[in-house]
Design a protein around this motif. Sequence first.
Motif, PDB file in Angstrom:
ATOM      1  N   UNK A  26       0.516  -1.046   0.211  1.00 57.72           N
ATOM      2  CA  UNK A  26      -0.148   0.036   0.341  1.00 57.72           C
ATOM      3  C   UNK A  26       1.084   1.430   0.068  1.00 57.72           C
ATOM      4  N   UNK A  27       0.686   2.213  -0.983  1.00 62.24           N
ATOM      5  CA  UNK A  27       1.702   3.876  -0.962  1.00 62.24           C
ATOM      6  C   UNK A  27       0.331   4.371  -0.846  1.00 62.24           C
ATOM      7  N   UNK A  28       0.298   6.217  -0.376  1.00 59.67           N
ATOM      8  CA  UNK A  28      -0.513   7.207  -0.281  1.00 59.67           C
ATOM      9  C   UNK A  28       0.005   7.371  -1.406  1.00 59.67           C
ATOM     10  N   UNK A  29      -1.503   8.462  -2.287  1.00 65.94           N
ATOM     11  CA  UNK A  29      -0.785   8.872  -3.083  1.00 65.94           C
ATOM     12  C   UNK A  29      -2.333   9.824  -2.692  1.00 65.94           C
ATOM     13  N   UNK A  30      -1.897  11.081  -1.946  1.00 64.84           N
ATOM     14  CA  UNK A  30      -3.022  12.116  -1.864  1.00 64.84           C
ATOM     15  C   UNK A  30      -3.775  11.883  -2.690  1.00 64.84           C
ATOM     16  N   UNK A  31      -4.981  12.304  -2.755  1.00 64.95           N
ATOM     17  CA  UNK A  31      -5.874  12.210  -1.570  1.00 64.95           C
ATOM     18  C   UNK A  31      -6.494  10.622  -1.052  1.00 64.95           C
ATOM     19  N   UNK A  32      -5.393   9.965  -1.689  1.00 61.26           N
ATOM     20  CA  UNK A  32      -6.252   8.189  -1.174  1.00 61.26           C
ATOM     21  C   UNK A  32      -4.741   7.298  -1.310  1.00 61.26           C
ATOM     22  N   UNK A  33      -5.342   6.136  -1.612  1.00 64.84           N
ATOM     23  CA  UNK A  33      -4.361   5.335  -1.529  1.00 64.84           C
ATOM     24  C   UNK A  33      -3.910   4.252  -2.403  1.00 64.84           C
ATOM     25  N   UNK A  34      -2.751   2.985  -2.489  1.00 65.02           N
ATOM     26  CA  UNK A  34      -3.042   2.729  -3.884  1.00 65.02           C
ATOM     27  C   UNK A  34      -2.346   1.288  -2.905  1.00 65.02           C
ATOM     28  N   UNK A  35      -3.886   0.160  -3.708  1.00 66.63           N
ATOM     29  CA  UNK A  35      -2.646  -1.201  -2.841  1.00 66.63           C
ATOM     30  C   UNK A  35      -2.570  -2.009  -4.462  1.00 66.63           C
ATOM     31  N   UNK A  36      -1.636  -2.472  -4.820  1.00 67.69           N
ATOM     32  CA  UNK A  36      -0.648  -2.964  -5.280  1.00 67.69           C
ATOM     33  C   UNK A  36      -0.528  -4.637  -4.980  1.00 67.69           C
ATOM     34  N   UNK A  92      -1.198  -5.091 -10.800  1.00 71.90           N
ATOM     35  CA  UNK A  92      -1.728  -3.916 -11.482  1.00 71.90           C
ATOM     36  C   UNK A  92      -2.625  -2.789  -9.750  1.00 71.90           C
ATOM     37  N   UNK A  93      -2.005  -1.760  -9.779  1.00 74.00           N
ATOM     38  CA  UNK A  93      -2.327  -0.811  -8.801  1.00 74.00           C
ATOM     39  C   UNK A  93      -3.690  -0.130  -8.377  1.00 74.00           C
ATOM     40  N   UNK A  94      -4.174  -0.487  -7.801  1.00 71.46           N
ATOM     41  CA  UNK A  94      -5.677  -0.545  -7.281  1.00 71.46           C
ATOM     42  C   UNK A  94      -5.869   0.889  -6.405  1.00 71.46           C
ATOM     43  N   UNK A  95      -6.702   1.671  -6.756  1.00 70.16           N
ATOM     44  CA  UNK A  95      -7.136   2.992  -5.879  1.00 70.16           C
ATOM     45  C   UNK A  95      -8.077   2.515  -4.406  1.00 70.16           C
ATOM     46  N   UNK A  96      -7.819   2.566  -3.743  1.00 69.85           N
ATOM     47  CA  UNK A  96      -8.169   2.588  -2.031  1.00 69.85           C
ATOM     48  C   UNK A  96      -8.921   4.024  -1.354  1.00 69.85           C
TER      49      UNK A  96
END
Length: 99
Positions: A48-58, A66-70
């Motif tokens: 999981x990586x924070x990319x403001x304003x959300x997180x991305x689950x790789x 795949x990178x999934x915004x959550x």
Amino acid sequence: MRLSIASNKPQMIDFLDKYLNSHLLNQYVEAVVNGIKYEGNISENITFTQKEPYYVMKIRIGEKVEEIPILLDKTRIRIGKTLFYFETERHATVVEIQQ
């Protein structure tokens, strides 16, 4: 067990990290990510990586990454025994463990 998470709850990242990796790592899965179907083993830790304003689950399924915004506003996550569902206003992912 079913868990539903709604809205922006960044404190859930630690829980999701541990839970998903303990249940999905080294499992053969079928997944649908925004309408694209994947099959294969999850051979690497889900990160999981924070990319403001959300997180991305790789997640790596077979050879595909795949990178999934959550954790956006109105994010819905449902976790069952073998079915994992992630939905935002613009993105949907379903991962199912195949026995």
